[in-house]
Design an enzyme around this catalytic site. Sequence first.
Site, short mmCIF file in Angstrom:
data_model
loop_
_atom_site.label_atom_id
_atom_site.label_comp_id
_atom_site.label_asym_id
_atom_site.label_seq_id
_atom_site.Cartn_x
_atom_site.Cartn_y
_atom_site.Cartn_z
N ASP A 160 -39.18 66.12 35.75
CA ASP A 160 -40.52 65.60 36.02
C ASP A 160 -40.80 65.38 37.50
O ASP A 160 -41.95 65.18 37.89
CB ASP A 160 -40.78 64.31 35.23
CG ASP A 160 -39.82 63.19 35.60
OD1 ASP A 160 -38.80 63.44 36.27
OD2 ASP A 160 -40.08 62.04 35.18
N ASN A 161 -39.78 65.39 38.33
CA ASN A 161 -39.94 65.23 39.79
C ASN A 161 -38.58 65.47 40.42
O ASN A 161 -37.59 65.76 39.72
CB ASN A 161 -40.47 63.84 40.17
CG ASN A 161 -39.84 62.71 39.41
OD1 ASN A 161 -40.49 62.03 38.61
ND2 ASN A 161 -38.54 62.46 39.64
N LYS A 193 -39.68 59.70 26.23
CA LYS A 193 -40.44 58.83 27.13
C LYS A 193 -41.90 59.27 27.22
O LYS A 193 -42.19 60.43 27.50
CB LYS A 193 -39.79 58.87 28.52
CG LYS A 193 -40.56 58.13 29.61
CD LYS A 193 -39.77 58.14 30.91
CE LYS A 193 -40.64 57.75 32.09
NZ LYS A 193 -39.88 57.71 33.36
N CYS A 214 -42.96 60.31 37.91
CA CYS A 214 -42.87 60.57 36.47
C CYS A 214 -44.19 60.57 35.71
O CYS A 214 -44.58 61.60 35.15
CB CYS A 214 -41.89 59.61 35.84
SG CYS A 214 -41.93 57.94 36.51
N ARG A 254 -46.22 63.70 33.79
CA ARG A 254 -46.41 63.72 32.34
C ARG A 254 -47.89 63.83 31.97
O ARG A 254 -48.26 64.48 30.97
CB ARG A 254 -45.75 62.48 31.73
CG ARG A 254 -44.24 62.54 31.84
CD ARG A 254 -43.56 61.17 31.78
NE ARG A 254 -42.24 61.26 32.38
CZ ARG A 254 -41.12 61.56 31.72
NH1 ARG A 254 -41.16 61.76 30.42
NH2 ARG A 254 -39.97 61.66 32.36
N HIS A 289 -44.79 56.93 28.81
CA HIS A 289 -45.20 56.43 30.12
C HIS A 289 -46.65 56.75 30.45
O HIS A 289 -47.02 56.92 31.61
CB HIS A 289 -44.27 56.98 31.22
CG HIS A 289 -44.27 56.15 32.47
ND1 HIS A 289 -43.73 56.59 33.67
CD2 HIS A 289 -44.76 54.92 32.73
CE1 HIS A 289 -43.89 55.67 34.60
NE2 HIS A 289 -44.51 54.63 34.05
N ASP A 346 -35.69 63.38 33.18
CA ASP A 346 -36.31 62.33 33.99
C ASP A 346 -35.51 62.13 35.28
O ASP A 346 -34.39 61.63 35.24
CB ASP A 346 -36.34 61.03 33.17
CG ASP A 346 -37.28 59.99 33.73
OD1 ASP A 346 -37.81 60.20 34.84
OD2 ASP A 346 -37.48 58.96 33.07
N ASP A 347 -36.08 62.54 36.41
CA ASP A 347 -35.45 62.39 37.73
C ASP A 347 -34.26 63.32 37.94
O ASP A 347 -33.37 63.04 38.75
CB ASP A 347 -35.00 60.94 37.99
CG ASP A 347 -36.15 59.97 38.12
OD1 ASP A 347 -37.32 60.40 38.05
OD2 ASP A 347 -35.88 58.76 38.27
N HIS A 356 -32.71 59.02 34.58
CA HIS A 356 -33.31 57.91 35.33
C HIS A 356 -32.36 56.71 35.28
O HIS A 356 -31.75 56.43 34.26
CB HIS A 356 -34.65 57.56 34.67
CG HIS A 356 -35.53 56.64 35.45
ND1 HIS A 356 -35.17 55.35 35.77
CD2 HIS A 356 -36.79 56.82 35.97
CE1 HIS A 356 -36.16 54.78 36.45
NE2 HIS A 356 -37.14 55.65 36.59
N LYS A 373 -37.71 62.19 45.13
CA LYS A 373 -38.78 61.62 44.30
C LYS A 373 -39.68 60.66 45.09
O LYS A 373 -39.21 59.92 45.94
CB LYS A 373 -38.16 60.87 43.12
CG LYS A 373 -39.16 60.13 42.23
CD LYS A 373 -38.45 59.32 41.17
CE LYS A 373 -39.43 58.49 40.35
NZ LYS A 373 -38.75 57.72 39.28
#
Length: 602
Positions: free
Chosen positions: A342-343, A131, A55, A59, A133, A17-18, A235, A400
Amino acid sequence: MAHSSAKRPNFLIIVADDLGFSDCGCFGSEIRTPNIDKLGDYGVRYTGFHAAAACSPTRAMIMTGTDHHIAGLGNLIEWTTQTGQNFVKGSKFTTAPQRGQPGYEGYLNERVVTLPEILRDDGYHTMMSGKWHLGLKPERSPHARGFERSLALLPACSNHYGWQPDEEKQGNYPSFLEKSVIALHMEDDHYVKELPKDWYSSNGYGDRMLEYMKEWKESHAERPFFAYLPFSAPHWPLQAPKEFVDHYRGLYDDGPEALRQKRLANLVKLGMIKPHTKAHPVVADEVEGWDSMSEEERKLSCRAMEAYAGMVECLDHNIGRVVNHLEEIGELDNTFIMFMSDNGAEGAAYEAYPMIKGPLMEHLGKYYDNSYENIGAYNSFVWYGPRWAQAATAPSRLYKAYTTEGGVRVPCITRYPGLRNNQICDTFSTVMDICPTILQLAGIKHPAPTYKGREIVTMRGASMLSWLSGNEERVHAEDSVNGWELCGRGAIRKANWKAVFIPKPKGPEKWQLYDLSKDPGEIDDLADVEPKKLEELLEHWERYVVECGVVPLQPDLGTYMVATEEQMPENVWMEYEYWKPGALEEREKFMREPKKLRTAPP
């Protein structure tokens, strides 16, 4: 299928994540990531793999193989419901036009079928830990969308230790923080009342995935498995166990620019970028430059980066635990493994956001301990800002939430014996390609145009299998087109030509044109030199907007719709207000059905 075994393959999809492009050792980092590196050394490392700019959109694309505007996550619902985080103070533009529109529900909608639903229906055992989301209510949960076993963080982020000061438990926090600290989880079909006392997110998700895999081996081994391991690290808030953070004490004392130059040099050595590649200049006017900071400010900034590195190493440690378990039970070489972010790296400087900085910083100063020695601990709450982020996204532009390469180009690795391995490849590919690739490897046909009596869309991604098998030179046709949009920022790409629209203050608020084959940093705008090429790309952009149901937030991005009176209310577009006092105990009282202002096209 290139694999020699007649047994259908297992799948393990791992998402960070990130995580920035160069944050893993095998992508040029100084951070200790031996387990990710082992996957990368054996398999394929991608330098042309792309996600969405944030994010939940990414996903949604992983789960469905189609564009996030179609699947229900046209924007992060946290950003749709409240304008303040996305536009500069005084802007005439807001996220209001997206509210109540199809494709902006904030959860996976009924127009899509998910990858785990398809795999489960065809005999796969499906499990997830991490996660989600993609929806907050039980009917939007992983359990409801195809996962037989799941432990899922439902919101965008939370305290990684599951901790909150007492003041927050009573509902007293600034609006930005309310959706950022509560560790709201579901396991299978029920909400988790209390996390374990020793909870830390990456360790907890690793533990639960190992439990699910052991359960599979004992009770379901006759079925292949699909395992989804999407971490919530690194994150913010930047928190990690001290034993990992301590590995980086003093390592970043020379500051973000020194780190950026080291990472760029390492990328050249690895052959991931060409020598003499021009890196986009750092864009960080909203924060002080390194030389202008006081010694104490620099120390605190370095400590935040140390905590970030510790988070990445802990994530890697848990990846290693899961992969080693697969090897121990003899399933590693029958498991297609994919690792990605994810980004791009998260570069937001929340201390500089006019709408939130005052209340946020006051709250953190009163109820958290962000002292030098405590940064990274359970009761700290920090982020690292745009300069450190751009050390990780270099040579690309921005980070991001932006549709520039720094926001959408992400590290990616695949590992599966019998396919391409021990390579670094620059073929263009996207997260939408994951679903069709897995389905082809599993020998399963996507059910479109209908699934269980309802109409669904087809996948927009392409299977990577022919390319992975060595039968094709690229994943997508050379003239294929791909679009991105998020929060009024847009991009459209055909071959190596890319048109980008970035509003002020990070961009000129007009379409720019780049030749990525010569200018991967998106520095030299060719819009005036190649007007016909820009015109061609903008025609593709118009088709992308229509096909995917994009609701433009800027007139330059398409037919701009002024928000109606029904769309103007803020903070009423999420289905579950879980942050309000009493909402974790009497859940149904805090759930709603937000208005749907029009239906989706067939």
